[in-house]
Design a protein around this motif. Structure first.
Motif, PDB file in Angstrom:
ATOM      1  N   ARG A 235      48.441 111.192  40.931  1.00  0.00           N
ATOM      2  CA  ARG A 235      48.951 111.585  42.246  1.00  0.00           C
ATOM      3  C   ARG A 235      48.430 110.597  43.280  1.00  0.00           C
ATOM      4  O   ARG A 235      47.245 110.256  43.268  1.00  0.00           O
ATOM      5  CB  ARG A 235      48.503 113.018  42.573  1.00  0.00           C
ATOM      6  N   ILE A 236      49.328 110.112  44.125  1.00  0.00           N
ATOM      7  CA  ILE A 236      48.941 109.125  45.131  1.00  0.00           C
ATOM      8  C   ILE A 236      48.555 109.858  46.410  1.00  0.00           C
ATOM      9  O   ILE A 236      49.356 110.631  46.945  1.00  0.00           O
ATOM     10  CB  ILE A 236      50.104 108.157  45.408  1.00  0.00           C
ATOM     11  N   PRO A 237      47.343 109.616  46.921  1.00  0.00           N
ATOM     12  CA  PRO A 237      46.973 110.275  48.182  1.00  0.00           C
ATOM     13  C   PRO A 237      47.653 109.587  49.363  1.00  0.00           C
ATOM     14  O   PRO A 237      47.773 108.356  49.381  1.00  0.00           O
ATOM     15  CB  PRO A 237      45.456 110.083  48.237  1.00  0.00           C
ATOM     16  N   PRO A 238      48.116 110.347  50.348  1.00  0.00           N
ATOM     17  CA  PRO A 238      48.641 109.721  51.572  1.00  0.00           C
ATOM     18  C   PRO A 238      47.520 108.965  52.280  1.00  0.00           C
ATOM     19  O   PRO A 238      46.363 109.389  52.237  1.00  0.00           O
ATOM     20  CB  PRO A 238      49.110 110.901  52.420  1.00  0.00           C
ATOM     21  N   ASP A 239      47.858 107.851  52.895  1.00  0.00           N
ATOM     22  CA  ASP A 239      46.886 107.083  53.683  1.00  0.00           C
ATOM     23  C   ASP A 239      47.124 107.418  55.152  1.00  0.00           C
ATOM     24  O   ASP A 239      48.138 107.012  55.722  1.00  0.00           O
ATOM     25  CB  ASP A 239      47.097 105.587  53.418  1.00  0.00           C
ATOM     26  N   PRO A 240      46.210 108.177  55.778  1.00  0.00           N
ATOM     27  CA  PRO A 240      46.452 108.595  57.170  1.00  0.00           C
ATOM     28  C   PRO A 240      46.595 107.415  58.125  1.00  0.00           C
ATOM     29  O   PRO A 240      47.201 107.550  59.188  1.00  0.00           O
ATOM     30  CB  PRO A 240      45.221 109.433  57.524  1.00  0.00           C
ATOM     31  N   SER A 241      46.060 106.247  57.739  1.00  0.00           N
ATOM     32  CA  SER A 241      46.166 105.082  58.622  1.00  0.00           C
ATOM     33  C   SER A 241      47.298 104.141  58.196  1.00  0.00           C
ATOM     34  O   SER A 241      47.409 103.024  58.709  1.00  0.00           O
ATOM     35  CB  SER A 241      44.834 104.314  58.637  1.00  0.00           C
ATOM     36  N   CYS A 242      48.158 104.575  57.245  1.00  0.00           N
ATOM     37  CA  CYS A 242      49.272 103.728  56.786  1.00  0.00           C
ATOM     38  C   CYS A 242      50.163 103.356  57.967  1.00  0.00           C
ATOM     39  O   CYS A 242      50.593 104.223  58.729  1.00  0.00           O
ATOM     40  CB  CYS A 242      50.077 104.483  55.740  1.00  0.00           C
TER      41      CYS A 242
END
Ligand SMILES: [Zn+2]
Length: 249
Positions: A235-242
């Motif tokens: 599972r890929i975690p979302p990157d809040p700073s993407c």
């Protein structure tokens, strides 16, 4: 969107599946999918989608067929060398299934034209061979709110993931590769049958998603090891700073 008697016969082995049925088949017919790259992955994706009755396909590839493509790109034959991959792939689709509306674009997709090329599609499948293209496609899909199946195969490793809103493909790979073609097949090599395996998996993911079969796969990355012949999923975690999708959640 209704199905003609000929379409009902053509897709009978789909329609008899309770998970698909006439409803799922009509959803496939109503879908318009952009396939980026008519290469090793595209050579599996494009026939699978056309055979399955996806109603609209846009095939985007700027390259022409070369001899070194043929070990993994069975869409083409020896006589196609020097011809447009997008156009030859579109010819293949038309011969396979005249119910598919196919559009060939001999364009190189990048930041400057991705939104214009991809707008209006229900799904994008990216089988291109470099990070710069994949990131440009991902950013456009986030901006246009189009789900993205990203598929890659290099050497003996394959990966396929469905990205919708957040996390996006950029959350997974970061910003380091925007101008870098470091992973292309010409330098590193790829097993031909691996590209076909990954492409078939990407097509299956797309067909399931559109016809409503199985659980939602968004945010999962499927990894294939072609030496050990094992799939695993992470599972890929979302990157809040993407910088593409960071504000989307
Ligand atoms: Zn992101």
């Amino acid at each position: 969107m209704s199905l003609s008697d000929e379409e009902l016969e053509r897709y009978a082995r789909h329609i008899v599946l309770p998970q698909v049925g006439g409803i799922g088949q009509r959803k496939l017919k109503a879908a318009r999918i952009a396939v980026i790259g008519a290469g090793g992955i595209g050579s599996a994706v494009i026939p699978a989608l056309a055979g399955a009755g996806v109603g609209g396909l846009t095939i985007i590839d700027s390259d022409v067929v070369e001899l070194a493509n043929l070990h993994r790109q069975p869409l083409f034959g020896e006589a196609d060398q020097g011809k447009s991959k997008a156009e030859r792939a579109a010819d293949f689709v038309t011969l396979l299934n005249r119910f598919v509306d196919v559009d060939a674009r001999q364009d190189r997709i990048g930041d400057e034209n991705a939104r214009q090329l991809l707008g209006g599609h229900h799904l994008v499948i990216d089988g291109s061979d470099n990070f710069a293209t994949r990131l440009a496609v991902s950013d456009a899909c986030v901006a246009l709110a189009i789900p993205l199946v990203s598929a890659a195969a290099v050497q003996f490793q394959g990966q396929v993931g469905l990205f919708r809103a957040q996390p996006c493909y950029r959350c997974f790979v970061g910003d380091a590769f925007d101008a870098d073609d470091c992973d292309n097949c010409a330098e590193l090599g790829v097993l031909g049958a691996l590209a076909a395996t990954v492409g078939s998996f990407a097509a299956l993911l797309a067909i399931n998603m559109i016809s409503g079969v199985g659980p939602d796969q968004a945010g999962q990355l499927h990894l294939f090891d072609a030496e050990r012949l094992l799939w695993r999923a992470i599972r890929i975690p979302p990157d809040p700073s993407c910088r593409a999708c960071g504000g989307a959640a």
